[in-house]
Write an enzyme that holds these catalytic residues in place. Structure first.
Site, PDB file in Angstrom:
ATOM      1  N   THR A  99      -2.732 -13.504 -10.175  1.00 46.63           N
ATOM      2  CA  THR A  99      -3.230 -13.526 -11.553  1.00 46.63           C
ATOM      3  C   THR A  99      -2.616 -14.689 -12.325  1.00 46.63           C
ATOM      4  OG1 THR A  99      -3.430 -11.117 -11.476  1.00 46.63           O
ATOM      5  CG2 THR A  99      -3.514 -12.150 -13.650  1.00 46.63           C
ATOM      6  N   LYS A 185      -1.922  -2.098  -5.847  1.00 49.57           N
ATOM      7  CA  LYS A 185      -3.089  -1.997  -4.962  1.00 49.57           C
ATOM      8  C   LYS A 185      -2.704  -2.301  -3.517  1.00 49.57           C
ATOM      9  CE  LYS A 185      -7.279  -1.460  -3.621  1.00 49.57           C
ATOM     10  NZ  LYS A 185      -8.420  -2.247  -4.080  1.00 49.57           N
ATOM     11  N   ASN A 189      -3.109   0.453  -0.260  1.00 48.96           N
ATOM     12  CA  ASN A 189      -3.793   0.171   0.997  1.00 48.96           C
ATOM     13  C   ASN A 189      -2.832   0.120   2.184  1.00 48.96           C
ATOM     14  OD1 ASN A 189      -6.330   0.135  -0.146  1.00 48.96           O
ATOM     15  ND2 ASN A 189      -6.304  -2.061  -0.538  1.00 48.96           N
ATOM     16  N   HIS A 223       0.536  22.860   9.299  1.00 48.27           N
ATOM     17  CA  HIS A 223       1.830  22.868   8.602  1.00 48.27           C
ATOM     18  C   HIS A 223       1.591  22.471   7.146  1.00 48.27           C
ATOM     19  CE1 HIS A 223       5.848  21.731   7.339  1.00 48.27           C
ATOM     20  NE2 HIS A 223       6.337  22.292   8.440  1.00 48.27           N
ATOM     21  N   CYS A 239     -10.298  -4.352   2.680  1.00 45.18           N
ATOM     22  CA  CYS A 239      -9.057  -3.981   1.976  1.00 45.18           C
ATOM     23  C   CYS A 239      -7.947  -3.604   2.939  1.00 45.18           C
ATOM     24  CB  CYS A 239      -9.328  -2.829   1.010  1.00 45.18           C
ATOM     25  SG  CYS A 239     -10.292  -3.295  -0.442  1.00 45.18           S
ATOM     26  N   PHE A 304     -17.813  -0.579   9.188  1.00 48.17           N
ATOM     27  CA  PHE A 304     -16.371  -0.346   9.275  1.00 48.17           C
ATOM     28  C   PHE A 304     -15.982   1.095   8.961  1.00 48.17           C
ATOM     29  CE2 PHE A 304     -16.199  -1.387   4.669  1.00 48.17           C
ATOM     30  CZ  PHE A 304     -15.290  -0.443   4.220  1.00 48.17           C
TER      31      PHE A 304
END
Length: 398
Positions: A99, A185, A189, A223, A239, A304
């Site tokens: 950024t 982010k 991921n 569990h 991602c 995917f």
């Protein structure tokens, strides 16, 4: 609202009120927005109050270095039309510092304007990072309901971004700084990638020990504090298969577990290919009158993940391509979510119907658990060998 894309075909499709991807409910929303005059698309950026940059951020080279070329191109595209008071938000999942780099490119292109890296709250242009947080197949709901992490380069940048997102986001808009928003982010991921790697590694261990991994995971997940994910042929998409490398590239000595998870998941497609070779050998042993050239392999699923048409970074597609390149016999593919293969794949892969694959295949490789494959139940012909990477058969009720 104006949509900007370098793909003229995508622009033309949107301006017809149609969509060029598979996403539930998106077609109705786009059709209504275009028909009522709220949305149009173009290939050239135009003046606006706010700019949302959502472009690819792949990696490059053997060291998986982040490629910010698309962000740079987008910055140069919008820079000429910026005016004081504008807000620019980077939504692309990006390495830490992207950024700030975007702000630097904008500042370089428009030196007469001020930016938050030098003027803070008093800058002419507001800049923030707000990573997208939607799951393909559920975009329309999650775009509205999910919380958003907003990292402005100054408090006023964050405030402006929150004001924009609150026009449609029902979830909470949580404010932080740009670098933390970027890392958030990547962390989300990478967390998924590490957990998928555990499941994929477990599947290979179970195969070696002759244990049904799907049953094992179901039992272990009883569990109350265990929630193992489902293994597959690898990890795909734009991602999870990419973003962890951004962390590794920026902190290689510290990101040992994240790197190992990526390596485990990246190795799974080759493991699947070896299983296919074993299936072919087993088939030939039972059919000594045939050679490998007589064996037809059907690869079921190219996307995917299940029930979408996105082929980006798809391990299923990579597996199908490699099988086609190495197997001397016929290799056919089934992908119910696309009507035709992309031009670059034509000639190397052949798309057929599910019925054709059922009739012609000697070896079936289940790569994606599309609903069409699960509903079929795949009660296989005794002559067929099946490599099931998604547990479609193993999970079928008795």
């Amino acid at each position: 609202m104006i949509g900007v894309d370098v793909n003229q075909h995508a622009v033309d499709i949107i301006n017809k009120g149609e969509i060029h991807i598979v996403e539930p409910e998106l077609d109705m929303v786009v059709h209504a927005a275009v028909t009522e005059g709220y949305l149009r698309a173009t290939t050239i950026a135009e003046p606006a109050d706010a700019f949302l940059v959502a472009v690819p951020t792949p990696f490059k080279g053997d060291n998986h270095e982040p490629d910010l070329g698309y962000i740079e191109a987008a910055s140069k595209a919008i820079a000429p039309v910026l005016k004081p008071g504008n807000l620019v938000i980077l939504e692309s999942t990006s390495p830490v510092g992207a950024t700030e780099q975007m702000a630097a490119w904008l500042s370089e292109a428009r030196p007469e304007l001020t930016f938050p890296q030098t003027h803070g709250n008093d800058a002419d242009i507001r800049i923030a990072h707000c990573p997208e947080r939607v799951l393909p197949g559920h975009v329309m709901r999650e775009l509205v309901e999910n919380d958003r992490v907003i990292g402005g380069m100054s408090p006023k940048c964050s405030e402006a971004a929150v004001t924009l997102y609150k026009t449609f986001v029902q979830g909470e808009c949580v404010i932080t700084n740009a670098r933390t928003a970027e890392m958030a982010k990547l962390t989300e991921n990478s967390f998924r990638d590490v957990n998928i790697a555990f499941a994929n590694e477990l599947s290979m261990i179970c195969d070696k020990l002759d244990i049904n991994v799907w049953e094992l995971i179901k039992l272990a997940n009883r569990h109350p504090r265990v929630n193992i994910l489902q293994p597959g042929p690898g990890v795909g998409g734009h991602c999870i298969a990419v973003d962890p490398w951004f962390i590794v590239s920026q902190a290689p000595e510290q990101a040992r577990l994240i790197r190992t998870a990526r390596e485990v998941n990246d190795s799974k497609p080759q493991w699947v290919i070896e299983k296919v070779k074993l299936a072919v050998a087993d088939f030939l042993q039972g059919n000594p009158e045939k050679t490998a050239r007589d064996v037809t392999i059907a690869c079921l699923g190219l996307a995917f993940k299940a029930d979408i048409d996105d082929l980006r970074e798809s391990p299923a597609l990579a597996i199908a391509q490699k099988i086609a390149a190495e197997h001397p016999g016929s290799v056919i593919t089934v992908e119910p979510n696309i009507k035709a293969l992309p031009e670059k794949l034509k000639g190397s892969l052949y798309l057929v119907s599910q019925e054709t694959a059922e009739a012609e295949a000697d070896i079936k490789v289940l790569l994606v658990d599309h609903k069409e494959f699960k509903s079929n139940q795949y009660v296989c012909n005794p002559r067929q060998k099946v490599v099931d990477t998604r547990g479609v058969i193993s999970k079928q009720p008795a």
